[in-house]
Design a protein around this motif. Structure first.
Motif, short mmCIF file in Angstrom:
data_model
loop_
_atom_site.label_atom_id
_atom_site.label_comp_id
_atom_site.label_asym_id
_atom_site.label_seq_id
_atom_site.Cartn_x
_atom_site.Cartn_y
_atom_site.Cartn_z
N ARG A 55 34.19 43.08 52.70
CA ARG A 55 34.61 41.76 53.20
C ARG A 55 35.99 41.39 52.65
N VAL A 56 36.18 41.58 51.34
CA VAL A 56 37.46 41.23 50.73
C VAL A 56 38.58 42.15 51.24
N ALA A 57 38.28 43.44 51.37
CA ALA A 57 39.29 44.37 51.88
C ALA A 57 39.76 43.96 53.28
N LYS A 58 38.82 43.57 54.13
CA LYS A 58 39.18 43.15 55.50
C LYS A 58 40.01 41.88 55.48
N MET A 59 39.72 40.97 54.53
CA MET A 59 40.54 39.77 54.37
C MET A 59 41.99 40.14 54.06
N LEU A 60 42.16 41.26 53.36
CA LEU A 60 43.50 41.73 52.99
C LEU A 60 44.11 42.65 54.05
N GLY A 61 43.41 42.78 55.18
CA GLY A 61 43.93 43.60 56.28
C GLY A 61 43.67 45.08 56.13
N HIS A 62 42.71 45.44 55.27
CA HIS A 62 42.40 46.86 55.05
C HIS A 62 40.99 47.14 55.53
N GLU A 63 40.83 48.19 56.31
CA GLU A 63 39.52 48.58 56.85
C GLU A 63 38.97 49.76 56.06
N PRO A 64 37.95 49.56 55.21
CA PRO A 64 37.39 50.67 54.43
C PRO A 64 36.73 51.72 55.33
N GLU A 65 36.72 52.94 54.85
CA GLU A 65 36.07 54.04 55.57
C GLU A 65 34.81 54.45 54.82
N ILE A 66 33.68 54.47 55.53
CA ILE A 66 32.40 54.88 54.95
C ILE A 66 31.95 56.15 55.66
N VAL A 67 31.64 57.20 54.90
CA VAL A 67 31.18 58.47 55.48
C VAL A 67 29.79 58.77 54.93
N GLN A 68 28.79 58.77 55.80
CA GLN A 68 27.40 59.02 55.42
C GLN A 68 26.98 58.17 54.22
N GLY A 69 27.29 56.87 54.30
CA GLY A 69 26.86 55.94 53.28
C GLY A 69 27.71 55.94 52.03
N ARG A 70 28.79 56.73 52.00
CA ARG A 70 29.64 56.83 50.81
C ARG A 70 31.06 56.38 51.16
N ARG A 71 31.65 55.57 50.29
CA ARG A 71 32.94 54.95 50.55
C ARG A 71 34.10 55.86 50.16
N VAL A 72 35.03 56.06 51.11
CA VAL A 72 36.31 56.69 50.78
C VAL A 72 37.13 55.64 50.04
N THR A 73 37.61 55.97 48.84
CA THR A 73 38.23 54.97 47.96
C THR A 73 39.71 55.25 47.78
N THR A 74 40.52 54.55 48.57
CA THR A 74 41.97 54.60 48.41
C THR A 74 42.36 53.75 47.20
#
Length: 268
Positions: A55-74
């Motif tokens: 939610r916070v990432a999207k507020m900052l204009g960033h779309e997180p990527e989730i692969v099979q339930g696991r977050r790609v962490t930039t």
């Protein structure tokens, strides 16, 4: 080394992992149940924070990527997780726990070099090479800080971050952190707390609640689609916890922590 239970004459601890989808909800029932369990054994709580971080990432204009339930962490994802998990959510949970009568202390796996990690190498998932970025795989758990707190009758509340030998922080799957801590401190019980409270044999959550889940049912659920995403990760972790010697591993709801009659017990 974990706590010396025999010399202390203390019941082995329980580790409770509460999912990120729950930590922003009304947790009054959760804390009542934790308090009841705490009367019987020491407790360590590990919490997630994925939905709030998203939610916070999207507020900052960033779309997180989730692969099979696991977050790609930039780098940006890591910053958000540090702000949200170690900051906002951990602080809120500690305050709630103290209001419920628990002597709570907020930590992350970085504190006291508790969770030592290495950067996860790329995984091949469905034919695709996935670099998870700042995601750490656990190399070791140092229980010294947890032992001191548990001996002093505190309830540690741990955010799912770890660090490598250079001090670089990494995002670590919270279910994995809970399993690794449980094994390291000699816990007798690992409770994975979810919104559904158990495993259900339908993809939309409307199916029958399972009282037990073994590897055969797990494989069946994956092939039929009713075990996927975060629940798939939780059950993988649950089986690994059993293999590590933790006797009692359950998927439970917030209201079932002390009693567990409606939980799904994971068995081998």
């Amino acid at each position: 080394m974990g706590m010396d239970r025999a010399s202390d004459n203390v019941a082995p601890p329980a580790v409770i992992k509460i999912g990120g989808a729950l930590v922003t909800s009304d947790l009054s029932t959760f804390w009542l149940n934790v308090g009841e369990l705490r009367l019987r054994q020491p407790v360590v709580i590990v919490h997630g924070g994925g939905p709030e971080a998203t939610r916070v990432a999207k507020m900052l204009g960033h779309e997180p990527e989730i692969v099979q339930g696991r977050r790609v962490t930039t780098q940006r994802d890591l910053e958000v997780i540090e702000w949200v998990a170690r900051g906002e959510l951990n602080t809120r949970l500690v305050g709630q726990a103290m209001a419920a009568g628990l002597r709570a202390v907020g930590l992350s796996g970085v504190d006291g070099a508790m969770i030592v990690v290495r950067k996860r190498p790329p995984w091949t998932i469905e034919g695709r090479n996935v670099d998870f970025g700042f995601v750490g795989d656990v190399e070791s758990v140092n229980t010294e800080l947890l032992d001191v707190l548990l001996r002093a009758d505190f309830t540690p509340i741990v955010a799912p971050l770890g660090a490598d030998g250079s001090g670089q922080a990494y995002n670590v799957n919270a279910d994995t952190v809970a399993r690794e801590i449980a094994a390291a401190i000699g816990a007798s019980r690992l409770l994975l707390v979810t919104e559904t409270g158990n495993v259900r044999n339908a993809a939309d959550g409307s199916g029958d609640a399972l009282t037990k889940c073994d590897p055969r049912l797990y494989e069946e659920g994956i092939s039929e689609g009713w075990i996927a995403g975060g629940m798939r990760v939780k059950l993988q972790v649950a089986f690994e916890a059993l293999e590590a010697g933790i006797e009692d591993v359950c998927i439970v709801g917030p209201e079932d922590i002390a009693d567990r009659s409606r939980a799904t017990r994971v068995v081998l």
